[in-house]
Design an enzyme around this catalytic site. Structure first.
Site, PDB file in Angstrom:
ATOM      1  CE  LYS A 250      -3.930   1.923   2.641  1.00 35.00           C
ATOM      2  NZ  LYS A 250      -4.788   1.693   3.832  1.00 35.00           N
TER       3      LYS A 250
ATOM      4  CB  SER B 202      -8.210   0.374   5.737  1.00 39.48           C
ATOM      5  OG  SER B 202      -8.852   1.608   5.939  1.00 39.48           O
TER       6      SER B 202
ATOM      7  CB  SER C 203      -7.897   3.525   2.998  1.00 35.48           C
ATOM      8  OG  SER C 203      -7.005   2.919   3.928  1.00 35.48           O
TER       9      SER C 203
END
Length: 601
Positions: free
Chosen positions: A77, A175, A151
């Protein structure tokens, strides 16, 4: 089987490597799959094929014992640093190029894994929907009309599409779990502090953790196991040993929301899928116990409707002041709410959380873990265009409270809903109980079956191999009464970091008594010349915690050596001879559970 048709799960890749497949061919296949999927929203930055081939070629000889993640491609990420690759947190104006890997990325590389690129996210990890990014929105791998979830949107989609074996996300409000549910994946959110946050752009630093997306529980656990470790450079790192998954204790009690507090927001298909998952848990031997979930919902609301939103402001305050247009408008609105709170509000929030935590602890008594729907319902991209805030809040129904209450969690697929969308539940437990919920998640995933993400692979029927041996810093402890799993004093053991090993029995040299006094009623195990075998449980207790456990055991109980039916000798709780005066001999029941089931309402 060619590399083009090979599943990228750990077992398949390592089997292929054993037969001669090269990691260079695998990283080249990663590039081909990225092109074949054709989704520009997954990656913000891909490493060059030449760099990846060079790194793959520099791996030591294949040895999965020394390098458990050898040759596994993974994604990161883009709020987690990879040396030489820009970190943007999905905000180009914030971008910087780190000179070294995040602590966790470095550990994964040391275990043989190969980072292939940085993935898209809701900007500054603020969101559960996956659409709050200046870059193209990643397409949901199962149904492109559904939001990808955030997210950690790009990380989830990269795994679900079979591009990488696993991917790192982060999890503050859910997330690492919501995108897993929306893309038919396992999402492991560990105990806070077991994965270092060094080299991670924070969202809420006191609540953040790196998370892991994978096609299987085994793969998620392998990545977590390799990445975990105490990091003195991270003020929030915790020296909590990572126990190994193993067999589940008998009599497992799973807390679930009662009928009055179960929330699906009108999604009847989701309700049916959750019922199906609970039936599978029961088939695995668990007992489902309904509890009032309102205290957990009250905690969840504090994350965005309280002063914790100000913690997000600490990351982007300067950027909002100097270049507010660089921040996504929805992110700007959410984080901007921090201006409404004072220092007094912050302390009042801390006090209120402590009150709610105590209420939640009461609700958790008598259960070993919780099971909840990962999300209450699905939302489409069109839904988010009409309302960019409401659906995001709804997605956090069963996730927002978890980090505030210092719980570990794992989202696991539970088959396919009647409308073809993926079903998912999340298993939750108190801090340090990651191994137990992973074991149950593995069993639940296998009994549910189905596809691995959006790939052609299917769930294997091979479980995580039980690893029952103790580490050098542990001792084996035998318990025969209320300290057993699911019984009232089991939390004393788990609170000291103990982990379940197995159910077994003593040699035929013991009597079991229900001792006088109480409540609570207590058993006493006494060694005699001519007795019977008595059922018990073995737990691995950190050696440094034995003194603390001893202090909880009152007279006439004491510690001594207990002989097991297979000849092993272990430490356990016995009763002194004078303690059986006035006690009832219950040896004929063969164990405390059997006695309770027949004689205690």
């Amino acid at each position: 089987m060619t590399v083009e048709t090979l599943s990228f799960d750990l077992a398949s890749l390592h089997a292929a490597y054993q037969l001669g497949l090269t990691p260079q061919a695998v990283v080249q296949e990663v590039g081909r799959r990225v092109s074949a999927v054709g989704d520009p929203g997954i990656f913000i930055h891909l490493r060059s094929e030449n760099d990846l081939v060079d790194e793959a070629g520099a791996l030591p000889p294949f040895d999965p014992d020394l390098y458990p993640l050898w040759g596994l491609p993974f994604a990161v990420k883009d709020n987690i640093d990879v040396a030489g690759v820009p970190t943007t947190a999905a905000c180009p104006a914030y971008a910087y190029e780190p000179s070294q890997d995040a602590y966790v990325v470095a550990r994964l590389r040391a275990a043989g894994a190969l980072p292939v690129g940085k993935t898209n996210l809701d900007q500054f990890a603020t969101g559960l929907v996956g659409v709050r990014s200046p870059y193209p929105v990643p397409r949901n791998a199962i149904d492109p009309k559904i939001v990808p979830g955030g997210s950690s949107s790009g990380s989830a989609v990269a795994v679900a599409q079979g591009i990488v074996t696993f991917a790192l996300g982060t999890d503050t409000a859910g997330s690492g779990r919501v995108p897993a549910a929306l893309n038919n994946l396992v999402g492991l959110k560990p105990t806070l502090g077991t994965l270092s946050a060094s080299g991670v752009v924070p969202a809420c630093r006191t609540l953040d953790t790196i998370s892991v997306f994978a096609l299987t529980v085994a793969d998620a656990w392998a990545a977590y196991d390799a990445a975990s470790g105490f990091d003195a450079a991270d003020a929030y790192s915790r020296d909590i040993p990572v126990a190994a998954p193993g067999p589940l204790p008998a009599g497992l009690r799973v807390g679930v929301p009662d009928a009055d507090s179960l929330v699906f927001l009108g999604d009847d298909v989701q309700a049916q899928a959750f019922d199906g998952a609970l039936n599978r848990l029961k088939a695995l031997g668990a007992t489902c116990v309904e509890i009032d979930f309102q205290p957990f919902y009250d905690v969840a609301r504090m994350l965005y409707d309280g002063t914790w939103v100000a913690e997000r402001m600490t990351v982007i305050q300067s950027l909002l002041k100097d270049d507010p247009g660089a921040v996504h408008p929805v992110t700007r609105t959410v984080v901007g709410a921090a201006d409404n709170y004072s220092a007094v509000d912050t302390f009042n929030g801390i006090y209120r959380l402590a009150e709610l935590r105590r209420i939640a602890e009461t609700a958790l008594r008598g259960v070993d873990l919780l099971c909840v729907p990962t999300i209450p319902r699905f939302y489409s991209l069109k839904d988010l265009e009409a309302d960019p805030i409401g659906p995001n809040s709804d997605f956090g129904t069963y996730t927002n409270f978890v980090n505030l209450l210092d719980m570990c969690a794992i989202a696991v697929p539970t088959g396919v809903r009647s409308d073809g969308r993926p079903a998912s539940v999340t298993l939750l437990a108190t801090a340090g109980q990651d191994a137990g919920i992973a074991s149950l998640a593995d069993d639940l995933h296998r009994i549910s079956g189905g596809a691995l993400g959006a790939t052609a692979g299917e769930v294997s029927q091979t479980p995580i191999l039980p690893r029952q041996s103790t580490r050098r810093d542990e001792m084996v402890l035998a318990v025969v009464g209320a300290h057993m799993s699911g019984l009232p004093l089991n939390t004393v053991l788990t609170g000291l970091g103990a982990r379940f090993l197995e159910v077994t029995e003593t040699s035929e040299d013991y009597q079991l008594f229900a001792l006088a006094g109480g409540p609570p009623i207590r058993p006493g195990l006494l060694r005699v010349p001519d007795g019977a075998a008595i059922a018990l449980e073995l737990w691995a207790l950190p050696s440094t915690q034995f003194g603390a456990f001893m202090a909880t055991v009152p007279s006439p109980l004491s510690f001594g050596t207990i002989m097991l039916s297979d000849g092993r000798a272990v430490t356990g709780v016995l009763v002194e001879q004078q303690g059986i005066e006035g006690a009832q001999d219950i040896t004929r029941f063969g164990g405390w559970r059997a006695y309770l089931s027949e004689h205690v309402a």
